[in-house]
Design a protein around this motif. Sequence first.
Motif, PDB file in Angstrom:
ATOM      1  N   ALA A 158       0.832  -1.207   0.000  1.00  0.00           N
ATOM      2  CA  ALA A 158       0.000   0.000   0.000  1.00  0.00           C
ATOM      3  C   ALA A 158       0.865   1.255   0.000  1.00  0.00           C
ATOM      4  N   ILE A 159       1.948   1.251   0.793  1.00  0.00           N
ATOM      5  CA  ILE A 159       2.847   2.409   0.828  1.00  0.00           C
ATOM      6  C   ILE A 159       3.494   2.624  -0.533  1.00  0.00           C
ATOM      7  N   GLY A 160       4.000   1.543  -1.128  1.00  0.00           N
ATOM      8  CA  GLY A 160       4.619   1.653  -2.447  1.00  0.00           C
ATOM      9  C   GLY A 160       3.631   2.126  -3.498  1.00  0.00           C
ATOM     10  N   SER A 161       2.416   1.622  -3.448  1.00  0.00           N
ATOM     11  CA  SER A 161       1.401   2.021  -4.434  1.00  0.00           C
ATOM     12  C   SER A 161       1.044   3.502  -4.282  1.00  0.00           C
ATOM     13  N   MET A 162       0.926   3.960  -3.030  1.00  0.00           N
ATOM     14  CA  MET A 162       0.592   5.367  -2.811  1.00  0.00           C
ATOM     15  C   MET A 162       1.720   6.277  -3.292  1.00  0.00           C
TER      16      MET A 162
END
Length: 362
Positions: A29-33
């Motif tokens: 989720a962090i990488g996608s954001m």
Amino acid sequence: MATGQGDAAVTPSVWRRYALALWVLLLVAIGSMRALNRYLVGVAYHHVAPVAPLLMEELTGALSFGAFLPPVFYALRWLRARRWRLLWHAAVFAGLSVAQTSLMIALRLLVFGWAGLPADDYAPTAWRYAMEVPTQLFFYVLIAVGLWLFDRYRASRARELRAAQLESALSEAQLEALRLQLNPHFLFNTLNAVSELMYDRPAVADEMLSRIGSLLRATLSAGAQEHRLADEWKLLGLYMDIQRARFGEGLDADVRGDAALDDLRIPFLLLQPLVENAIEHGGQGDHRLVRVEAAREADRLTLRIRDGGGGAARAGHGIGLGNVGARLRHLYGDDAGVKLEALPEGGSVVTVWLPARRWEAT
């Protein structure tokens, strides 16, 4: 069988798998954001970049950094007990930086190659390692400070819990000491009375000893600090029987209980020392006057013990009032108390008040 299977499913290994899955999802989720943020920045400045390379860059960066966090947590806690901590921090950070950047480069070369995309920008050069340092340093400091604050908070909570447990244990020990004071105090006083009657009235002394045995069996078998008011009336009745054997018709005692209050909680053997004081100070010679009553006043249980003494409020006798006051303070704090007052018509009255709480068997 279904219950057993359900219990078996919730094991430490299962919880570890759940935690690992949640950790990976968080990193994704962090990488996608971050990839979405870079894409939107490009749109805002009219430099739109393909989404796939951005997503692969940020996901490999987040996953490679997340892979080293468990050993970093361990190292941060380990080096707190070491001298030259700044040097140790520098060493740990340098190792983390090199290891994380190497893993990130390897992952990007692998993923970009698998996707058939050019990966020339991800060659393992000195500048590639250097450009990652500011971001890594920021997160390293953030994690170190956050972990230190979390551990301080947890240690503080543990100290508070230990202090509360010690305070509770001390209060319980003090209460138990106060409760156990009653048995030798009562026994000494009653045996002293028996010794006075042993030669002049041996039959009465024998009856008193028999009743003392019954009361002691009832009191010594109790282990709780509180019981039902109905049980307190029974103990008081046994004590009154001993005193009636001693004084005969000279004891004018009246206990007025309300059956509606029988299930309210009261400290064990609270009334006996107060009634004992009232009998000792309740008259002269072989004539004694004692009145005991209980009533509920709003959310309070109020008990009154009146005697027919000499008209001035006495300062207590033995451990009676002091014991009662100390026990009430330990059990109920400011919600309970005891006071002694002189009556205009003569004698005195002891008033006890405590919270009116129902007894619930455990």
